[in-house]
Design a protein around this motif. Structure first.
Motif, PDB file in Angstrom:
ATOM      1  N   HIS A 266      -1.991   8.398  13.027  1.00  0.00           N
ATOM      2  CA  HIS A 266      -2.902   9.550  12.965  1.00  0.00           C
ATOM      3  C   HIS A 266      -3.575   9.587  11.594  1.00  0.00           C
ATOM      4  N   VAL A 267      -4.569   8.709  11.458  1.00  0.00           N
ATOM      5  CA  VAL A 267      -5.193   8.535  10.136  1.00  0.00           C
ATOM      6  C   VAL A 267      -6.232   9.615   9.844  1.00  0.00           C
ATOM      7  N   ASN A 268      -6.569  10.437  10.834  1.00  0.00           N
ATOM      8  CA  ASN A 268      -7.500  11.554  10.634  1.00  0.00           C
ATOM      9  C   ASN A 268      -6.859  12.855  11.095  1.00  0.00           C
ATOM     10  N   LEU A 269      -6.922  13.874  10.244  1.00  0.00           N
ATOM     11  CA  LEU A 269      -6.493  15.217  10.622  1.00  0.00           C
ATOM     12  C   LEU A 269      -7.735  16.096  10.635  1.00  0.00           C
TER      13      LEU A 269
ATOM     14  N   ALA B  93       0.844  -1.198   0.000  1.00  0.00           N
ATOM     15  CA  ALA B  93       0.000   0.000   0.000  1.00  0.00           C
ATOM     16  C   ALA B  93       0.879   1.247   0.000  1.00  0.00           C
ATOM     17  N   THR B  94       0.262   2.406  -0.172  1.00  0.00           N
ATOM     18  CA  THR B  94       0.982   3.673  -0.148  1.00  0.00           C
ATOM     19  C   THR B  94       0.456   4.546   0.979  1.00  0.00           C
ATOM     20  N   TYR B  95       1.280   5.494   1.357  1.00  0.00           N
ATOM     21  CA  TYR B  95       0.850   6.533   2.293  1.00  0.00           C
ATOM     22  C   TYR B  95       0.156   7.607   1.442  1.00  0.00           C
TER      23      TYR B  95
ATOM     24  N   VAL C  61      -0.294  14.224  10.709  1.00  0.00           N
ATOM     25  CA  VAL C  61      -0.679  13.198   9.737  1.00  0.00           C
ATOM     26  C   VAL C  61       0.282  12.009   9.850  1.00  0.00           C
ATOM     27  N   GLN C  62       0.636  11.648  11.057  1.00  0.00           N
ATOM     28  CA  GLN C  62       1.615  10.597  11.303  1.00  0.00           C
ATOM     29  C   GLN C  62       1.226   9.300  10.615  1.00  0.00           C
ATOM     30  N   PRO C  63       2.099   8.761   9.779  1.00  0.00           N
ATOM     31  CA  PRO C  63       1.779   7.522   9.070  1.00  0.00           C
ATOM     32  C   PRO C  63       1.334   6.410  10.006  1.00  0.00           C
TER      33      PRO C  63
ATOM     34  N   HIS D 247      -5.926   7.452   3.230  1.00  0.00           N
ATOM     35  CA  HIS D 247      -6.775   6.589   2.406  1.00  0.00           C
ATOM     36  C   HIS D 247      -6.537   5.110   2.725  1.00  0.00           C
ATOM     37  N   ASN D 248      -5.288   4.742   2.943  1.00  0.00           N
ATOM     38  CA  ASN D 248      -4.930   3.348   3.219  1.00  0.00           C
ATOM     39  C   ASN D 248      -4.623   3.187   4.707  1.00  0.00           C
ATOM     40  N   VAL D 249      -5.315   2.267   5.353  1.00  0.00           N
ATOM     41  CA  VAL D 249      -5.121   2.033   6.783  1.00  0.00           C
ATOM     42  C   VAL D 249      -4.743   0.583   7.010  1.00  0.00           C
ATOM     43  N   GLY D 250      -4.203   0.302   8.181  1.00  0.00           N
ATOM     44  CA  GLY D 250      -3.704  -1.029   8.478  1.00  0.00           C
ATOM     45  C   GLY D 250      -4.799  -2.061   8.652  1.00  0.00           C
TER      46      GLY D 250
END
Length: 298
Positions: free
Chosen positions: A227-230, A29-31, A222-224, A45-48
């Motif tokens: 922190h998936v929501n800003l 996946a990408t950040y 926006v920590q990879p 957009h891409n989460v674990g």
């Protein structure tokens, strides 16, 4: 808004140095940062997957074994709970809601090592807490907190729900807010406190231009992976409205309710006292952190 491989440029540097893991684990996946056209939320957009997130929060992120022994601020607040920021917040909630501390029912959601929940219990509140980590749930129970899972939360009604640095981590924040709102009594308060970026487009530009070097302070909003929501204030207000909640601003009388409690200030420590006198105003105006009380509508 921005997209990069987890092994590329500054994002790759951050993942390798902060988490100490091989970025090949993230090669599928990408950040990628996107923005909601309706509510202004910036999100990853891409989460674990469940497996990746379990590894992330169990192994990749440093976890203390004994918070009182290893975390100075934790030890300080537990040893002098009435002087703590968390106690002052609980006192403000009791004042605003018009409920004595001994009758206040609170939930610390995403409680971690249960500092807030423990302090609420010490103050005499009916203190509940919830966390994904079973070891932290067990720890909370051993220190007087009623630890509950999501299913149990559904059966309860709370006066005040604390979510401190939680909603930036959630994959489906609106669904969770609606879930928690169902457990809030009419007129009750749910607090959201999350990191934000006052000039987020400058951060996005830094990423796009390849000038981000991989340091922690810059990427925090926006920590990879984590922190998936800003959130911006409009994003929180839109989410609140969809969950039947509205923002409220407690008066200064309620924010400074701790001054009415014996032992809640220490005049012998002028720097600490000054900080506590500034915080009730500052926490609502901090440019790096959004602090919002949401009231459940009738």
């Amino acid at each position: 808004m921005f997209e990069s491989g987890f092994d590329q440029a500054g994002i790759g540097t951050f993942v390798r140095t902060y988490y100490g893991v091989d970025t090949a684990r993230l090669s599928r996946a990408t950040y990628r940062l996107d923005q909601c056209a309706k509510c202004d939320l910036v999100y990853q957009h891409n989460v674990g997957s469940d497996e990746l997130l379990r590894d992330l929060y169990t192994d990749w992120v440093e976890n203390p074994q004994d918070p009182e022994a290893e975390i100075d601020t934790y030890r300080r607040d537990i040893r002098a709970p009435l002087l703590s920021r968390d106690a002052h917040e609980v006192m403000a909630a009791a004042s605003y809601l018009g409920v004595p501390l001994q009758e206040l029912r609170t939930l610390d959601f995403g409680m971690g090592w249960a500092l807030w929940a423990r302090i609420a219990a010490i103050l005499g509140c009916q203190s509940y807490g919830s966390d994904l980590s079973q070891s932290r749930m067990d720890f909370a129970r051993s220190h007087g907190v009623k630890a509950v899972d999501l299913e149990e939360i559904d059966t309860l009604q709370f006066d005040f729900i604390n979510t401190e640095q939680v909603f930036e981590h959630l994959i489906a924040p609106l669904d969770m807010l609606r879930h928690l709102a169902q457990a809030l009594r009419t007129g009750g308060i749910l607090k959201i406190s999350v990191p934000t970026a006052p000039d987020r487009m400058s951060l996005i530009k830094l990423l796009r231009d390849g000038e981000y070097a991989g340091d922690y302070p810059t990427i925090v909003p926006v920590q990879p992976l984590e922190h998936v929501n800003l959130f911006s204030r409009p994003a929180i207000e839109a989410m609140a409205a969809a969950a039947g909640l509205e923002p409220v601003l407690p008066s200064m009388r309620h924010r400074f309710a701790f001054l009415q409690h014996r032992g809640a200030v220490d005049l012998g420590k002028p720097k600490t006292f000054a900080k506590e006198m500034i915080r009730p105003w500052y926490q609502h105006h901090d440019r790096r952190n959004l602090f919002v009380w949401l009231r459940k509508l009738e």
